[in-house]
Design an enzyme around this catalytic site. Structure first.
Site, mmCIF file in Angstrom:
data_model
loop_
_atom_site.group_PDB
_atom_site.id
_atom_site.type_symbol
_atom_site.label_atom_id
_atom_site.label_comp_id
_atom_site.label_asym_id
_atom_site.label_seq_id
_atom_site.Cartn_x
_atom_site.Cartn_y
_atom_site.Cartn_z
ATOM 1 N N GLU A 1 -5.296 -8.800 1.534
ATOM 2 C CA GLU A 1 -5.729 -8.450 2.324
ATOM 3 C C GLU A 1 -7.484 -7.845 2.187
ATOM 4 O O GLU A 1 -8.011 -7.408 1.126
ATOM 5 C CB GLU A 1 -5.494 -6.819 2.629
ATOM 6 C CG GLU A 1 -4.296 -7.548 3.788
ATOM 7 C CD GLU A 1 -3.434 -5.886 4.175
ATOM 8 O OE1 GLU A 1 -4.705 -5.262 4.257
ATOM 9 O OE2 GLU A 1 -2.563 -5.949 4.186
ATOM 10 N N GLU B 1 0.604 -0.660 -0.182
ATOM 11 C CA GLU B 1 -0.152 -0.172 0.001
ATOM 12 C C GLU B 1 0.631 1.054 0.140
ATOM 13 O O GLU B 1 0.733 1.836 0.724
ATOM 14 C CB GLU B 1 -1.099 0.321 1.559
ATOM 15 C CG GLU B 1 -2.030 -1.514 0.918
ATOM 16 C CD GLU B 1 -3.339 -0.582 2.187
ATOM 17 O OE1 GLU B 1 -2.770 0.285 3.127
ATOM 18 O OE2 GLU B 1 -3.807 -1.938 1.987
HETATM 19 C C1 BGC Z 1 -3.181 -2.216 6.091
HETATM 20 C C2 BGC Z 1 -2.865 -3.304 6.950
HETATM 21 C C3 BGC Z 1 -3.952 -3.111 7.776
HETATM 22 C C4 BGC Z 1 -5.448 -2.745 7.400
HETATM 23 C C5 BGC Z 1 -7.025 -2.186 8.035
HETATM 24 C C6 BGC Z 1 -4.309 -2.104 5.535
HETATM 25 O O1 BGC Z 1 -4.611 -0.990 5.154
HETATM 26 O O2 BGC Z 1 -2.119 -2.882 4.828
HETATM 27 O O3 BGC Z 1 -1.580 -2.769 7.384
HETATM 28 O O4 BGC Z 1 -4.406 -2.537 9.471
HETATM 29 O O5 BGC Z 1 -5.417 -1.998 5.714
HETATM 30 O O6 BGC Z 1 -6.519 -0.654 8.433
#
Ligand code: BGC
Length: 441
Positions: free
Chosen positions: A348, A165
């Site tokens: 993610e 990111e």
């Molecule tokens: C990030 C994580 C973060 C998650 C939730 C993403 O932007 O890669 O490190 O914990 O979102 O906010």
């Protein structure tokens, strides 16, 4: 066909990052990073820090056992740059490398494929002191660090992600100041941080590829479709501007070697001849972090004169983020249509809620289960329609240090009791496990 059916060989697992789970910040010669400094400045909302976090540094065997029991076959973790090269450049700390060596061996032993991410926001403080992502002095050290880590682990780690990111680092770290290093450098500061991460990524990809063959090389981008709050021309233009900043500088940088035309003038001062070639790279795998769409409107006084409008959504998560699984489907189909259907991984996807430990000692996190189910349906549909999506990693395995929110926001499918460090799988863990094992269709 049922809605949770995935292509053969589809992979399942979880993502984490070093700073958010490891703790042990003083162990084994680790150097300081920007988040240590930011935390010490008292800028974390609940006053917590990551000194212990989940103590994964010492408890990783237990965490790997949890993934194995879930039936997960893949795990994305990040390597802490300040553990490997404590000052950012120069001396290498062998004990840092030893830790990841042990972690990787234990993962392989459990039958879990490691996917290593080189940079999940823990920039060594001395590099920030030398200008951080505002300048190009950081490019060489990042490529050197990538080379050092790959030399040690690439015999066993075959999948490498460069950044996580870069847009969040640039916008929150150098634009709004809500993340480390906490600067408010305006639009130019944001674009500089984006461009120099692109350059560092290009250099690291080439550094690893020059010395190792047969690896899967990629990066992880947070791609959130930017939609206008209304059809007023200024809102439509604002959403397009935000799309260029949030999504396209990174995506078109690596995939096309292109600076978004909308931003070319604003970036002209620091994009040098040859840069577009240097940031383009034919990556093997694109990691996507997806949380929601972004509904944007024109409003002066914010970065790029863009601000949040009112999202149309099913529900809201405990972060007050809109639940919009359709956005994930749209994103995957757009990549298929406009970017020649690259191999992608959901690196993610997840949500925080105010979990409650029930009288039976369990966490019945129905809202998180529903969130996963709806997003998995979107992924399954996109895959059925030909999108080249290879796997799904939830965010996150464990409740962890949620950056500026500290320990107050829980994203894990496994609860962590921060007093005892006990791990308790939530209902969402059992849900993802049953999908991974092919039992919940
Ligand atoms: C990030 C994580 C973060 C998650 C939730 C993403 O932007 O890669 O490190 O914990 O979102 O906010």
């Amino acid at each position: 066909m049922t809605s949770l059916t995935f292509p053969p060989g589809f992979r399942w697992g979880a993502s984490t990052s070093a700073y958010q789970i490891e703790g042990a910040l003083d162990a084994d010669g680790r150097g300081a990073c920007v988040w240590d400094t930011y935390t010490a400045q008292g800028r974390i909302q609940d006053g917590s820090n990551a000194a212990t976090a989940c103590d994964h540094y010492h408890r990783f065997p237990e965490d790997i056992a949890l993934m194995k029991a879930a039936g997960f076959d893949s795990y994305r973790f990040s390597i802490a740059w300040p553990r490997i090269v404590p000052a950012g450049t120069g001396a290498v700390e062998p004990r840092g490398l030893d830790f990841y060596d042990r972690l990787v061996d234990a993962l392989l032993e459990a039958g879990i494929t490691p996917m290593a991410c080189l940079y999940h926001w823990d920039l060594p403080q001395p590099l920030e002191d030398a200008g951080g992502w505002q300048g190009r002095a950081v490019v060489g050290p990042f490529a050197d660090y990538a080379r050092i880590v790959a030399a040690r682990l690439a015999d066993r780690v075959k999948e490498w992600m460069m950044l996580n990111e870069p847009n969040v680092v640039a916008i929150h770290g150098y634009g709004t100041g809500e993340h480390a290093p906490g600067h408010q450098l305006g639009d130019t500061g944001i674009l500089r941080a984006l461009h120099h991460q692109n350059l560092a990524q290009g250099a690291a990809l080439r550094a690893i590829a020059a010395e190792h063959s047969g690896l899967t090389l990629g990066t992880v981008l947070n791609l959130q479709p930017s939609v206008p709050d209304s059809d007023r021309p200024e809102d439509v233009a604002a959403a397009a501007r935000w799309d260029a900043v949030w999504n396209r500088v990174s995506l078109d940088g690596v995939m096309r070697g292109q600076i978004p035309p909308l931003l070319a003038e604003a970036m002209a001062d620091f994009v040098l001849p040859g840069d577009e070639e240097a940031i383009r790279y034919p990556i093997d795998l694109l990691g996507i972090n997806y949380y929601s769409r972004m509904t944007m409107k024109h409003e002066e006084g914010h970065p790029f004169d863009v601000w949040w409008g009112e999202a149309r959504c099913r529900r809201w998560t405990g972060m007050a983020w809109p639940v919009q699984p359709e956005g994930l489907y749209d994103l995957l189909t757009e990549l298929r249509t406009d970017y020649a259907n690259p191999a992608v991984f959901i690196a993610e996807n997840g949500c925080a809620y105010d979990d409650v430990v029930a009288d039976d000692g369990q966490i019945h996190d129905d809202e998180r289960v529903l969130f996963f189910r709806e997003h998995l349906e979107a992924v399954a549909q996109a895959a059925r329609e030909g999108c080249n999506v290879k796997g799904y990693l939830c965010w996150s395995l464990l409740d962890n240090f949620e950056w500026a929110f500290g320990l107050s926001k829980r994203f894990g499918v496994v609860r962590v009791d921060y007093d005892t460090l006990a791990r308790t799988p939530k209902d969402s863990y059992r849900f993802l496990s049953s999908v991974a094992k092919g039992g919940d269709k």
